[in-house]
Design an enzyme around this catalytic site. Sequence first.
Site, PDB file in Angstrom:
ATOM      1  N   ASP A  89       0.819  -1.216   0.000  1.00 30.72           N
ATOM      2  CA  ASP A  89       0.000   0.000   0.000  1.00 30.72           C
ATOM      3  C   ASP A  89       0.847   1.258   0.000  1.00 30.72           C
ATOM      4  OD1 ASP A  89      -1.903  -1.927   0.336  1.00 30.72           O
ATOM      5  OD2 ASP A  89      -2.328  -1.447   2.435  1.00 30.72           O
ATOM      6  N   CYS A 123      -0.530  -7.990  -1.403  1.00 31.12           N
ATOM      7  CA  CYS A 123      -0.550  -6.875  -0.437  1.00 31.12           C
ATOM      8  C   CYS A 123       0.638  -6.919   0.521  1.00 31.12           C
ATOM      9  CB  CYS A 123      -1.798  -6.935   0.420  1.00 31.12           C
ATOM     10  SG  CYS A 123      -3.340  -6.780  -0.457  1.00 31.12           S
ATOM     11  N   ASP A 166      -2.995   5.322  -2.490  1.00 30.20           N
ATOM     12  CA  ASP A 166      -2.330   4.141  -1.957  1.00 30.20           C
ATOM     13  C   ASP A 166      -1.692   3.446  -3.151  1.00 30.20           C
ATOM     14  OD1 ASP A 166      -3.335   4.742   0.542  1.00 30.20           O
ATOM     15  OD2 ASP A 166      -4.187   2.742   0.894  1.00 30.20           O
ATOM     16  N   SER A 184     -12.725  -8.170   1.207  1.00 35.30           N
ATOM     17  CA  SER A 184     -13.777  -9.025   0.663  1.00 35.30           C
ATOM     18  C   SER A 184     -13.208 -10.426   0.393  1.00 35.30           C
ATOM     19  CB  SER A 184     -14.307  -8.433  -0.643  1.00 35.30           C
ATOM     20  OG  SER A 184     -13.355  -8.635  -1.669  1.00 35.30           O
ATOM     21  N   HIS A 228      -7.842  -0.296  -3.186  1.00 33.06           N
ATOM     22  CA  HIS A 228      -6.809  -1.204  -3.699  1.00 33.06           C
ATOM     23  C   HIS A 228      -7.350  -2.057  -4.842  1.00 33.06           C
ATOM     24  CE1 HIS A 228      -5.009  -0.768   0.568  1.00 33.06           C
ATOM     25  NE2 HIS A 228      -4.976   0.359  -0.126  1.00 33.06           N
ATOM     26  N   ARG A 248     -16.673  -6.173 -10.616  1.00 34.29           N
ATOM     27  CA  ARG A 248     -16.146  -4.812 -10.457  1.00 34.29           C
ATOM     28  C   ARG A 248     -15.699  -4.171 -11.760  1.00 34.29           C
ATOM     29  NH1 ARG A 248     -12.297  -5.848  -5.212  1.00 34.29           N
ATOM     30  NH2 ARG A 248     -13.955  -6.430  -3.742  1.00 34.29           N
ATOM     31  N   ASP A 283      -5.908  -4.695  -6.209  1.00 32.21           N
ATOM     32  CA  ASP A 283      -5.350  -6.030  -6.370  1.00 32.21           C
ATOM     33  C   ASP A 283      -6.250  -7.190  -5.939  1.00 32.21           C
ATOM     34  OD1 ASP A 283      -4.833  -5.154  -3.799  1.00 32.21           O
ATOM     35  OD2 ASP A 283      -2.696  -5.621  -3.812  1.00 32.21           O
TER      36      ASP A 283
END
Length: 351
Positions: free
Chosen positions: A104, A339, A183, A287, A232, A251, A234
């Site tokens: 991040d 991440c 980020d 998620s 984010h 998405r 990813d």
Amino acid sequence: MPSTALPSVQADNEWSQLRAVIVGRAANSCFPSEPPHMIKATMPEQYHEKFQPKSRFPQDVLHKADAELDQLVNVLAQEGIKVYRPNNVDWYEVGGYTGSMPRDGLVAVGNTIIEAPFSWRSRRCEVDLAYGNILAELAKEGPLTIVRAPKILDADTIYNGIENHEKEKEPVWAINNSRPAFDAADFMRFGKVLIGQYSNVTNHKGVEYLRACVPDGYTVEMLEVDDPHAMHIDATILPLKRGLLVYNPLRTSETALRRHSVLQDWDLRAYPFVPKMRDDPPLFMTSEWLCMNVLSISESKVIVEEKDVEFAEWVKQFGIQPIPLPLQHVNSIGGSFHCATVDLVRHDVSV
Ligand code: DAV
């Protein structure tokens, strides 16, 4: 500095043979404390009340998360990859979040490493405290450009006028555009082109600022993403190797991705399964699409969470060998293999 020194940072994609990487640390991580409207916009509803000042993650989750990260370090070292680890930081004491999510806060673009101008107050000092020594070491090891972020020392303006805004009205995000904010995990590198998303932590000025920070010849393009909770990119898109990208069809879409000429000839695959939400240990901050958050260590090897068997089986058809490793307790505090790492050197960079 001898002019023949090899670069300590040289990476501009997500898939070439990995040579050097930062792997995070979980100890003392705390739930980040940000205004309620930000938590509401970005975090899973059932855990909202945990995001208070001085609220620790469960100790056993953190212990197990660090064991998982240590195991990842060993596997990467066995693959001949150089690993850097952050400082131990007492995040409780400093009112911060974590040292386990380096993606991040830092991104390597060619021979330049760029620090994210975080929107979150709880992350203001994260790079200094956790990764400052790594940046110093990298500077000693080879020629590189380090772009540090401008720091807000006192009152921030990023939430002004936003906390009470009504959902129907603009702006839709949890931050305003009063200063640059992004980020680094809102961007993916595809050689000379970075593809990113606007989100609850990345604003227009932040994208302009990133464009000013990347080395000459690199450009930043923005993907159309339909996700009011965006934070984010990813778990939304992830290139697995050159020419192959997996995306979250809830998405974004193939149409949106094809608008980026760098992806024109790519095999763009909607992830064909519906990932399962996990609650033991809980996914406090993400998620279930975190199963996509893998780390490619070469064009034929990808590290996947060992419980994400469906994903591991799915990548095999592309000639990719999944390396299953445990990371569920790191998942619990905010992310998976992508991440929890920052690739510093990959074998090929675009010329
Ligand atoms: O979409 O659940 C995953 C990435 C967190 N750093 C998500 C966010």
